[in-house]
Design a protein around this motif. Structure first.
Motif, PDB file in Angstrom:
ATOM      1  N   UNK A   2       0.714  -1.295   0.301  1.00 44.53           N
ATOM      2  CA  UNK A   2       0.380  -0.385   0.295  1.00 44.53           C
ATOM      3  C   UNK A   2       0.959   1.636  -0.231  1.00 44.53           C
ATOM      4  N   UNK A   3       0.093   2.038  -0.900  1.00 41.08           N
ATOM      5  CA  UNK A   3       1.267   3.164  -0.504  1.00 41.08           C
ATOM      6  C   UNK A   3       0.384   4.314  -0.468  1.00 41.08           C
ATOM      7  N   UNK A   4       0.723   4.976   0.510  1.00 40.83           N
ATOM      8  CA  UNK A   4      -0.537   6.186   1.593  1.00 40.83           C
ATOM      9  C   UNK A   4       0.280   7.108   1.172  1.00 40.83           C
ATOM     10  N   UNK A   5      -0.493   8.356   0.463  1.00 39.25           N
ATOM     11  CA  UNK A   5       0.061   9.868  -0.138  1.00 39.25           C
ATOM     12  C   UNK A   5      -0.449  10.833   0.697  1.00 39.25           C
ATOM     13  N   UNK A   6       0.230  11.774   1.038  1.00 41.09           N
ATOM     14  CA  UNK A   6      -0.117  13.161   2.970  1.00 41.09           C
ATOM     15  C   UNK A   6       0.164  14.104   2.187  1.00 41.09           C
ATOM     16  N   UNK A   7      -1.203  14.666   2.683  1.00 43.64           N
ATOM     17  CA  UNK A   7      -1.923  16.329   1.941  1.00 43.64           C
ATOM     18  C   UNK A   7      -1.008  16.870   3.249  1.00 43.64           C
ATOM     19  N   UNK A   8      -0.950  18.280   2.256  1.00 48.40           N
ATOM     20  CA  UNK A   8      -0.188  19.354   3.028  1.00 48.40           C
ATOM     21  C   UNK A   8      -0.157  19.665   4.737  1.00 48.40           C
ATOM     22  N   UNK A   9      -2.095  19.830   4.693  1.00 45.03           N
ATOM     23  CA  UNK A   9      -2.411  19.987   6.451  1.00 45.03           C
ATOM     24  C   UNK A   9      -2.222  18.950   7.344  1.00 45.03           C
ATOM     25  N   UNK A  10      -2.290  17.466   7.284  1.00 46.04           N
ATOM     26  CA  UNK A  10      -1.701  16.360   8.478  1.00 46.04           C
ATOM     27  C   UNK A  10      -0.267  17.263   8.970  1.00 46.04           C
ATOM     28  N   UNK A  28       2.778   0.173   5.358  1.00 43.36           N
ATOM     29  CA  UNK A  28       2.726   1.070   3.881  1.00 43.36           C
ATOM     30  C   UNK A  28       3.451   1.779   3.474  1.00 43.36           C
ATOM     31  N   UNK A  29       4.066   2.047   2.801  1.00 42.27           N
ATOM     32  CA  UNK A  29       5.410   3.282   2.392  1.00 42.27           C
ATOM     33  C   UNK A  29       3.948   5.326   1.932  1.00 42.27           C
ATOM     34  N   UNK A  30       4.779   5.114   3.089  1.00 43.73           N
ATOM     35  CA  UNK A  30       4.086   6.970   3.326  1.00 43.73           C
ATOM     36  C   UNK A  30       5.247   7.879   2.169  1.00 43.73           C
ATOM     37  N   UNK A  31       4.403   8.513   1.475  1.00 42.86           N
ATOM     38  CA  UNK A  31       4.802   9.121   0.016  1.00 42.86           C
ATOM     39  C   UNK A  31       4.549  10.486   0.787  1.00 42.86           C
ATOM     40  N   UNK A  32       5.088  11.159   0.219  1.00 46.87           N
ATOM     41  CA  UNK A  32       4.838  12.661   0.404  1.00 46.87           C
ATOM     42  C   UNK A  32       4.793  13.469  -1.511  1.00 46.87           C
ATOM     43  N   UNK A  95      -7.484   2.482 -12.244  1.00 43.25           N
ATOM     44  CA  UNK A  95      -6.990   2.081 -13.815  1.00 43.25           C
ATOM     45  C   UNK A  95      -6.602   0.565 -14.148  1.00 43.25           C
ATOM     46  N   UNK A  96      -5.627   0.357 -12.494  1.00 45.62           N
ATOM     47  CA  UNK A  96      -4.675  -1.193 -12.171  1.00 45.62           C
ATOM     48  C   UNK A  96      -5.480  -1.862 -11.353  1.00 45.62           C
ATOM     49  N   UNK A  97      -7.585  -1.552 -11.459  1.00 45.15           N
ATOM     50  CA  UNK A  97      -7.480  -2.361 -10.373  1.00 45.15           C
ATOM     51  C   UNK A  97      -6.819  -2.555  -9.165  1.00 45.15           C
ATOM     52  N   UNK A  98      -6.447  -1.543  -8.370  1.00 49.90           N
ATOM     53  CA  UNK A  98      -5.563  -1.805  -7.114  1.00 49.90           C
ATOM     54  C   UNK A  98      -5.892  -0.236  -6.338  1.00 49.90           C
ATOM     55  N   UNK A  99      -7.352   0.064  -6.478  1.00 55.23           N
ATOM     56  CA  UNK A  99      -7.545   1.319  -5.435  1.00 55.23           C
ATOM     57  C   UNK A  99      -7.699   1.051  -4.382  1.00 55.23           C
ATOM     58  N   UNK A 100      -7.619   0.039  -3.221  1.00 59.29           N
ATOM     59  CA  UNK A 100      -7.640   0.055  -2.284  1.00 59.29           C
ATOM     60  C   UNK A 100      -6.194  -0.073  -1.588  1.00 59.29           C
ATOM     61  N   UNK A 101      -5.493   0.059  -2.729  1.00 59.14           N
ATOM     62  CA  UNK A 101      -4.074  -0.507  -2.122  1.00 59.14           C
ATOM     63  C   UNK A 101      -3.448   1.107  -2.718  1.00 59.14           C
ATOM     64  N   UNK A 102      -4.361   2.344  -2.728  1.00 58.69           N
ATOM     65  CA  UNK A 102      -3.641   4.176  -1.931  1.00 58.69           C
ATOM     66  C   UNK A 102      -4.755   4.520  -1.123  1.00 58.69           C
ATOM     67  N   UNK A 103      -3.890   4.681  -0.034  1.00 59.64           N
ATOM     68  CA  UNK A 103      -3.824   5.295   1.993  1.00 59.64           C
ATOM     69  C   UNK A 103      -3.854   6.659   1.233  1.00 59.64           C
ATOM     70  N   UNK A 104      -4.834   7.465   1.589  1.00 58.94           N
ATOM     71  CA  UNK A 104      -4.253   9.480   1.398  1.00 58.94           C
ATOM     72  C   UNK A 104      -4.742   9.740   3.098  1.00 58.94           C
TER      73      UNK A 104
END
Length: 170
Positions: A2-10, A28-32, A95-104
């Motif tokens: 899982x890749x977890x994308x983090x927004x600026x406010x948090x 998961x992997x934290x991605x900024x 598009x790759x049927x992996x939306x559940x592998x994405x965190x935000x």
């Protein structure tokens, strides 16, 4: 993974109180995204983000996909903005049927609704604290409650219902 994308406010809210490391509670992997990292200009949040990245807690990556226009349309903007760029990896994963592998991780409620509707796992700043408290190895419930109160006292104000939920979940 899982890749977890983090927004600026948090990142700003956790960074101001010196708790950016709580993002490590996620599996998961934290991605900024690069443009998010550039938007974190408030001290001590900027320094705490840099330390978190230097310590291996997260990576800073550019986001440049073929989904830029679609993301902008969904968000309702004509030029790329943080939210549209954060949406791109979700669209790519769908598009790759992996939306559940994405965190935000974002506190923008309308954007959270969009991302959730597209299948991403979504949480906010207080969700990070609750998650870290639920993992015994990170912090005790009493510590998590203090962190939530410190974040709240630095400008991220909760509604009564949200405060009861965040503190109640701890």
């Amino acid at each position: 993974m899982t890749r977890i994308f983090v927004g600026p406010v948090p990142l700003v809210d956790l960074g101001i109180v010196g708790e950016t490391k709580l993002l490590g509670a996620f599996d998961g992997d934290i991605v900024v995204p690069q443009l998010v990292a550039e938007a974190v200009s408030t001290e001590p949040a900027k320094t705490n983000l840099a330390k978190f990245v230097d310590d291996g807690g997260a990576t800073i990556e550019p986001i440049d996909t073929e989904y830029a226009e679609q993301a902008q349309t969904i968000v309702g903007v004509s030029e790329p903005v943080v939210e549209s760029r954060l949406l791109e990896p979700i669209l790519a994963a769908m598009d790759g049927d992996e939306a559940s592998a994405i965190g935000l991780v974002t506190d923008d409620r309308p954007f959270r609704t969009i991302a959730d509707g597209l299948g991403a796992t979504v949480t906010g700043t207080f969700g990070v604290v609750v998650r870290a408290a639920s993992e015994d190895k990170y912090l005790k419930t009493t510590q998590a409650k203090r962190i939530a109160r410190r974040i709240d006292s630095h400008g991220l104000h909760l509604t009564g219902a949200l405060r009861a939920q965040a503190i109640g979940d701890l």
